[in-house]
Scaffold this active site. Structure first.
Site, PDB file in Angstrom:
ATOM      1  CG  ASP A 199      -1.806   1.144   1.394  1.00 51.97           C
ATOM      2  OD1 ASP A 199      -2.616   1.605   0.531  1.00 51.97           O
ATOM      3  OD2 ASP A 199      -1.536   1.826   2.588  1.00 51.97           O
ATOM      4  CG  ASP A 241      -1.402   7.642   0.481  1.00 50.02           C
ATOM      5  OD1 ASP A 241      -1.258   8.967   0.554  1.00 50.02           O
ATOM      6  OD2 ASP A 241      -1.607   7.267  -0.622  1.00 50.02           O
ATOM      7  CG  ASP A 293      -2.226   2.222   6.523  1.00 47.35           C
ATOM      8  OD1 ASP A 293      -2.192   1.935   5.277  1.00 47.35           O
ATOM      9  OD2 ASP A 293      -2.760   3.202   7.002  1.00 47.35           O
TER      10      ASP A 293
END
Length: 220
Positions: free
Chosen positions: A10, A12, A169
């Site tokens: 991922d 961001d 995240d």
């Protein structure tokens, strides 16, 4: 020798700390459109599912579809111009990526950020590292946690899903990895660490330096 044959990241909240720029661009849009801005911390819950979801989350409940479209276009114009101001790589990410380059593992990035802005941010902040494929959200493709793009990425990288480690995240990332048959690894330094285990993370790391050591550890 790594226990996996490829990694997909991922962007961001995993490699790039972009919360300030995302919040600032959205708040400027809200003020231009006559709405109240939000504290930066609120955006930890708004981000992760693409630009439309971010804008809808920031707008009052019941905002018309026509107004949402106006606000979405306003946000995109602002963020495209201002996505490099306060963003930056998380501490330890550059060293982590350097280790992975030495290991020779194929690396991809799969983000729900609009594709063009994803490419721009990677070109600006991560130009010293190789990522292929590099995909943000593309028109006509479902967003994460739908595994379609994740599986297409693994196929393009020439690896079986079971041999892919996916690093993210949020619950969106873990659900994507689980649905694709990848190994789901969460990071505690990102936007929403509290939801990772419940969403299917098989391991959570607290510092980027832990990734290379994990990759070298035999599966027990």
């Amino acid at each position: 020798m790594s226990r996996f044959k490829a990694l997909i990241f991922d962007l961001d909240g995993t490699l790039l700390d972009s919360l300030e720029d995302l919040a600032s661009a959205t708040n400027r849009m809200l003020e231009r459109q006559g709405f109240m801005p939000h504290p930066v911390a609120a955006y930890r819950q708004f981000v992760g599912e693409g630009a439309r979801h971010l804008v809808i989350s920031a707008l009052p409940v019941g905002t018309s579809e026509a107004q949402i479209e106006v606000c979405l276009e306003d946000f995109r114009r602002d963020y495209e111009k201002n996505c490099h101001i306060d963003s930056g790589l998380y501490p330890g990410v550059e060293a982590m990526l350097g280790d992975l380059e030495q290991m020779g593992l194929p690396k991809g990035i799969l983000s729900n950020k609009p594709h063009e802005i994803t490419c721009d941010c990677v070109g600006h902040f991560l130009q010293n590292y190789s990522f292929a494929p590099l995909w943000g959200h593309r028109e006509g493709k479902p967003r994460k946690p739908d595994p379609t793009s994740a599986l297409e990425m693994a196929e393009q990288m020439g690896v079986d899903p079971v041999d892919v480690l996916y690093l993210g995240d949020t619950a969106i990332d873990m659900k994507t990895a689980v649905a694709a048959g990848f190994f789901p690894m969460g990071v505690s330094w990102g936007f929403r660490p509290s939801e990772l285990i419940e969403a299917g993370a098989r391991k959570v790391i607290d510092h980027p330096g832990e990734l290379a050591e994990f990759l070298k550890t035999p599966i027990g």
